[in-house]
Design a protein around this motif. Structure first.
Motif, mmCIF file in Angstrom:
data_model
loop_
_atom_site.group_PDB
_atom_site.id
_atom_site.type_symbol
_atom_site.label_atom_id
_atom_site.label_comp_id
_atom_site.label_asym_id
_atom_site.label_seq_id
_atom_site.Cartn_x
_atom_site.Cartn_y
_atom_site.Cartn_z
ATOM 1 N N VAL A 234 -38.900 -49.518 2.745
ATOM 2 C CA VAL A 234 -38.525 -50.026 1.428
ATOM 3 C C VAL A 234 -38.574 -48.892 0.408
ATOM 4 O O VAL A 234 -39.528 -48.101 0.393
ATOM 5 N N LEU A 235 -37.562 -48.823 -0.437
ATOM 6 C CA LEU A 235 -37.550 -47.905 -1.570
ATOM 7 C C LEU A 235 -37.750 -48.727 -2.831
ATOM 8 O O LEU A 235 -36.988 -49.658 -3.103
ATOM 9 N N ALA A 236 -38.805 -48.392 -3.569
ATOM 10 C CA ALA A 236 -39.184 -49.175 -4.747
ATOM 11 C C ALA A 236 -38.595 -48.572 -6.012
ATOM 12 O O ALA A 236 -38.537 -47.350 -6.163
ATOM 13 N N ILE A 237 -38.172 -49.438 -6.919
ATOM 14 C CA ILE A 237 -37.575 -49.028 -8.189
ATOM 15 C C ILE A 237 -38.467 -49.462 -9.334
ATOM 16 O O ILE A 237 -38.992 -50.586 -9.342
ATOM 17 N N HIS A 238 -38.627 -48.582 -10.328
ATOM 18 C CA HIS A 238 -39.259 -48.934 -11.595
ATOM 19 C C HIS A 238 -38.221 -48.744 -12.699
ATOM 20 O O HIS A 238 -37.524 -47.727 -12.721
ATOM 21 N N ALA A 239 -38.119 -49.715 -13.591
ATOM 22 C CA ALA A 239 -37.106 -49.636 -14.650
ATOM 23 C C ALA A 239 -37.580 -50.399 -15.881
ATOM 24 O O ALA A 239 -37.985 -51.563 -15.781
ATOM 25 N N TYR A 240 -37.510 -49.747 -17.027
ATOM 26 C CA TYR A 240 -37.886 -50.368 -18.289
ATOM 27 C C TYR A 240 -36.827 -50.191 -19.379
ATOM 28 O O TYR A 240 -36.842 -50.923 -20.360
ATOM 29 N N GLY A 241 -35.937 -49.242 -19.213
ATOM 30 C CA GLY A 241 -34.907 -49.032 -20.232
ATOM 31 C C GLY A 241 -33.724 -49.958 -20.059
ATOM 32 O O GLY A 241 -33.380 -50.370 -18.947
ATOM 33 N N ASP A 242 -33.065 -50.289 -21.172
ATOM 34 C CA ASP A 242 -31.907 -51.185 -21.142
ATOM 35 C C ASP A 242 -30.813 -50.676 -20.212
ATOM 36 O O ASP A 242 -30.157 -51.455 -19.514
ATOM 37 N N GLY A 270 -40.139 -54.604 -16.934
ATOM 38 C CA GLY A 270 -40.768 -55.372 -17.991
ATOM 39 C C GLY A 270 -39.953 -55.316 -19.260
ATOM 40 O O GLY A 270 -39.058 -54.484 -19.413
ATOM 41 N N VAL A 271 -40.277 -56.200 -20.173
ATOM 42 C CA VAL A 271 -39.606 -56.259 -21.470
ATOM 43 C C VAL A 271 -40.651 -56.039 -22.550
ATOM 44 O O VAL A 271 -41.670 -56.726 -22.601
ATOM 45 N N CYS A 272 -40.387 -55.084 -23.419
ATOM 46 C CA CYS A 272 -41.332 -54.706 -24.466
ATOM 47 C C CYS A 272 -41.613 -55.868 -25.421
ATOM 48 O O CYS A 272 -40.703 -56.614 -25.806
ATOM 49 N N THR A 276 -39.284 -51.966 -30.697
ATOM 50 C CA THR A 276 -38.865 -50.597 -30.442
ATOM 51 C C THR A 276 -38.038 -50.549 -29.161
ATOM 52 O O THR A 276 -37.892 -51.557 -28.474
ATOM 53 N N GLU A 277 -37.507 -49.392 -28.810
ATOM 54 C CA GLU A 277 -36.752 -49.272 -27.569
ATOM 55 C C GLU A 277 -37.634 -49.676 -26.395
ATOM 56 O O GLU A 277 -38.819 -49.375 -26.350
ATOM 57 N N ASN A 278 -37.015 -50.318 -25.431
ATOM 58 C CA ASN A 278 -37.786 -50.882 -24.326
ATOM 59 C C ASN A 278 -38.574 -49.824 -23.565
ATOM 60 O O ASN A 278 -39.667 -50.090 -23.068
ATOM 61 N N ASN A 279 -38.043 -48.597 -23.464
ATOM 62 C CA ASN A 279 -38.739 -47.567 -22.685
ATOM 63 C C ASN A 279 -39.709 -46.736 -23.515
ATOM 64 O O ASN A 279 -40.285 -45.777 -23.015
ATOM 65 N N VAL A 280 -39.892 -47.080 -24.790
ATOM 66 C CA VAL A 280 -40.923 -46.440 -25.621
ATOM 67 C C VAL A 280 -41.739 -47.528 -26.312
ATOM 68 O O VAL A 280 -41.962 -47.511 -27.509
ATOM 69 N N CYS A 281 -42.214 -48.439 -25.501
ATOM 70 C CA CYS A 281 -42.820 -49.695 -25.989
ATOM 71 C C CYS A 281 -44.271 -49.498 -26.395
ATOM 72 O O CYS A 281 -45.190 -49.820 -25.652
ATOM 73 N N ASN A 282 -44.504 -48.953 -27.582
ATOM 74 C CA ASN A 282 -45.892 -48.711 -27.973
ATOM 75 C C ASN A 282 -46.224 -49.087 -29.410
ATOM 76 O O ASN A 282 -47.351 -48.889 -29.846
ATOM 77 N N SER A 283 -45.276 -49.612 -30.175
ATOM 78 C CA SER A 283 -45.579 -49.973 -31.558
ATOM 79 C C SER A 283 -44.407 -50.752 -32.128
ATOM 80 O O SER A 283 -43.405 -50.979 -31.454
ATOM 81 N N SER A 317 -54.578 -64.386 -22.597
ATOM 82 C CA SER A 317 -53.648 -64.081 -23.674
ATOM 83 C C SER A 317 -53.492 -62.569 -23.809
ATOM 84 O O SER A 317 -54.464 -61.817 -23.696
ATOM 85 N N ASP A 318 -52.278 -62.141 -24.033
ATOM 86 C CA ASP A 318 -51.977 -60.716 -24.144
ATOM 87 C C ASP A 318 -52.433 -60.202 -25.513
ATOM 88 O O ASP A 318 -51.987 -60.706 -26.547
ATOM 89 N N PRO A 319 -53.314 -59.189 -25.539
ATOM 90 C CA PRO A 319 -53.767 -58.649 -26.827
ATOM 91 C C PRO A 319 -52.768 -57.702 -27.470
ATOM 92 O O PRO A 319 -52.988 -57.221 -28.578
ATOM 93 N N HIS A 320 -51.682 -57.379 -26.760
ATOM 94 C CA HIS A 320 -50.618 -56.497 -27.267
ATOM 95 C C HIS A 320 -51.143 -55.097 -27.583
ATOM 96 O O HIS A 320 -50.847 -54.514 -28.624
ATOM 97 N N ASP A 321 -51.895 -54.559 -26.638
ATOM 98 C CA ASP A 321 -52.418 -53.199 -26.757
ATOM 99 C C ASP A 321 -51.448 -52.200 -26.152
ATOM 100 O O ASP A 321 -50.863 -52.454 -25.087
ATOM 101 N N GLY A 322 -51.297 -51.048 -26.799
ATOM 102 C CA GLY A 322 -50.584 -49.917 -26.214
ATOM 103 C C GLY A 322 -49.181 -50.266 -25.778
ATOM 104 O O GLY A 322 -48.451 -51.003 -26.442
ATOM 105 N N TYR A 323 -48.792 -49.692 -24.635
ATOM 106 C CA TYR A 323 -47.480 -49.990 -24.059
ATOM 107 C C TYR A 323 -47.521 -51.420 -23.521
ATOM 108 O O TYR A 323 -48.147 -51.686 -22.507
ATOM 109 N N ASP A 324 -46.855 -52.323 -24.208
ATOM 110 C CA ASP A 324 -47.087 -53.741 -23.988
ATOM 111 C C ASP A 324 -45.882 -54.426 -23.356
ATOM 112 O O ASP A 324 -44.946 -54.839 -24.032
ATOM 113 N N TYR A 325 -45.935 -54.544 -22.037
ATOM 114 C CA TYR A 325 -44.941 -55.320 -21.294
ATOM 115 C C TYR A 325 -45.568 -56.586 -20.717
ATOM 116 O O TYR A 325 -44.859 -57.436 -20.185
#
Length: 358
Positions: A234-242, A270-272, A276-283, A317-325
């Protein structure tokens, strides 16, 4: 416990057309959950049709993502061979509970680039992110780590992890190896070497899959060299940008994998929470279209026939810390994610995983 009626009906509809797709999730700190937390999370995952949960072996000393944890050390500490098997012992019970009561198997990630970069164990301190993938001592020491993990015996079934296909869906060597993707050819060679080590420890059994740990984005996850590695299933993919979570981006990868005889899985997406942009999900402010993005991205991945695993579904419940997906069960956006997860079984997968699922 029995799978929810809705998920079962949709799965049957999908199988009528071919292999049904399926959803999964990630929880890197699963080893720290109490049995009550496990039951609460696993029941909600089961109701959403989740079949695989990906876990890590890195230690945690404090709560993560608002989840209260029982702390534990990393598998290895400051020197080679200094194993602390607490995380393995904890996961013995987690995998038994998840599989026998909730029909969920584990995907085991043996290590993470995050730990390597942060020098949280001797691999980073001795070899850093530069030499770890090429130094012969680093390679042989990590191979011993793999053998140690796979030879660990689970008292719940009396079998080693290498033999525990009733609990374990897949093994991977490292989460996001060489995450910046600085040396894809070198890292691909390392990935294939470690995949062969996992295969050797499986002693010829094909009942547990061998997968990669993805990369920072689609192309980093799928360098060409991995498609010709015989030891990888299996080849695994990670993707967060649109731009990555689209049919047009993913369909060529599906075609390549089928031609090479490999399976694909969207191991992380994941979805931010923020706008902000999905791949810079920090604020930023709260995203007003998160539910719609969840539907859009899940549909795109499922349309091309790739099973997916969300980053992350958490038991609070999600505390929405940091990079939040993250999405907490019974929390905001959960109903949408649960709905698309259940509906995933209504899509036909291009890769047949039925043999390895419960």
């Amino acid at each position: 416990m029995k799978t929810s009626l809705a998920a079962a009906c949709l799965a049957l509809a999908g199988r009528a057309l071919g292999a049904a797709s399926f959803p999964g999730s990630n929880l890197y700190y699963a080893a720290g959950l109490s049995t009550d937390q496990q039951d609460y999370l696993f029941k909600n995952l089961q109701d959403a049709g989740v079949k695989v949960l990906r876990v890590w072996l890195d230690g945690q000393s404090e709560s993560q993502k608002g989840t209260k944890l029982n702390p534990w050390n990393s598998l290895e500490g400051d020197s080679p061979g200094s194993y602390d098997d607490t995380v393995l012992t904890r996961l013995d019970d987690v995998m038994h509970r998840a599989a026998t009561q909730y029909d969920i198997k584990l995907m085991i990630s043996m290590h993470s680039y995050n730990t390597l970069k942060a020098n949280n164990d001797f691999y980073g301190k001795y070899w850093g992110t530069g030499d770890f993938y090429t130094n012969s001592d680093a390679i042989s020491t990590f191979q011993k780590r793999i053998s140690h993990v796979m030879s660990h015996k689970n008292p719940n079934n009396g079998k080693t992890w290498a033999e525990s296909s009733e609990y374990i869906f897949a093994f991977e060597a490292q989460n996001e190896a060489d995450q910046p993707n600085n040396h894809p050819d070198t890292t691909s060679k390392w990935q294939c070497t470690m995949a062969q080590t996992i295969k050797d420890n499986l002693n010829g059994s094909g009942d547990i899959l061998i997968t990669t740990g993805g990369g920072g984005w689609v192309d980093a996850s799928l360098p060409d060299a991995l498609f010709s590695c015989d030891a990888l299933d299996v080849l695994a993919i990670h993707a967060y940008g649109d731009g990555d979570l689209t049919v047009s981006k993913l369909q060529p990868k599906v075609d390549m994998a089928k031609q090479a005889g490999k399976k694909l899985i969207m191991q992380e997406w994941g979805v931010c929470y923020f706008n902000t942009e999905n791949n810079v999900c920090n604020s930023g402010g709260i995203s007003g279209d998160r539910d719609e993005k969840i539907k859009e991205f899940a549909d795109a991945v499922s349309k091309v026939g790739i099973p997916w695993m969300y980053w992350q579904i958490i038991p609070n419940s999600d505390p929405h810390d940091g990079y939040d997906y993250e999405i907490g069960v019974d929390n905001e956006n959960w109903d949408t994610l649960k709905s698309v997860a259940v509906n995933t079984a209504n899509y036909t997968a291009q890769f047949d995983f039925e043999k390895w699922l419960l």
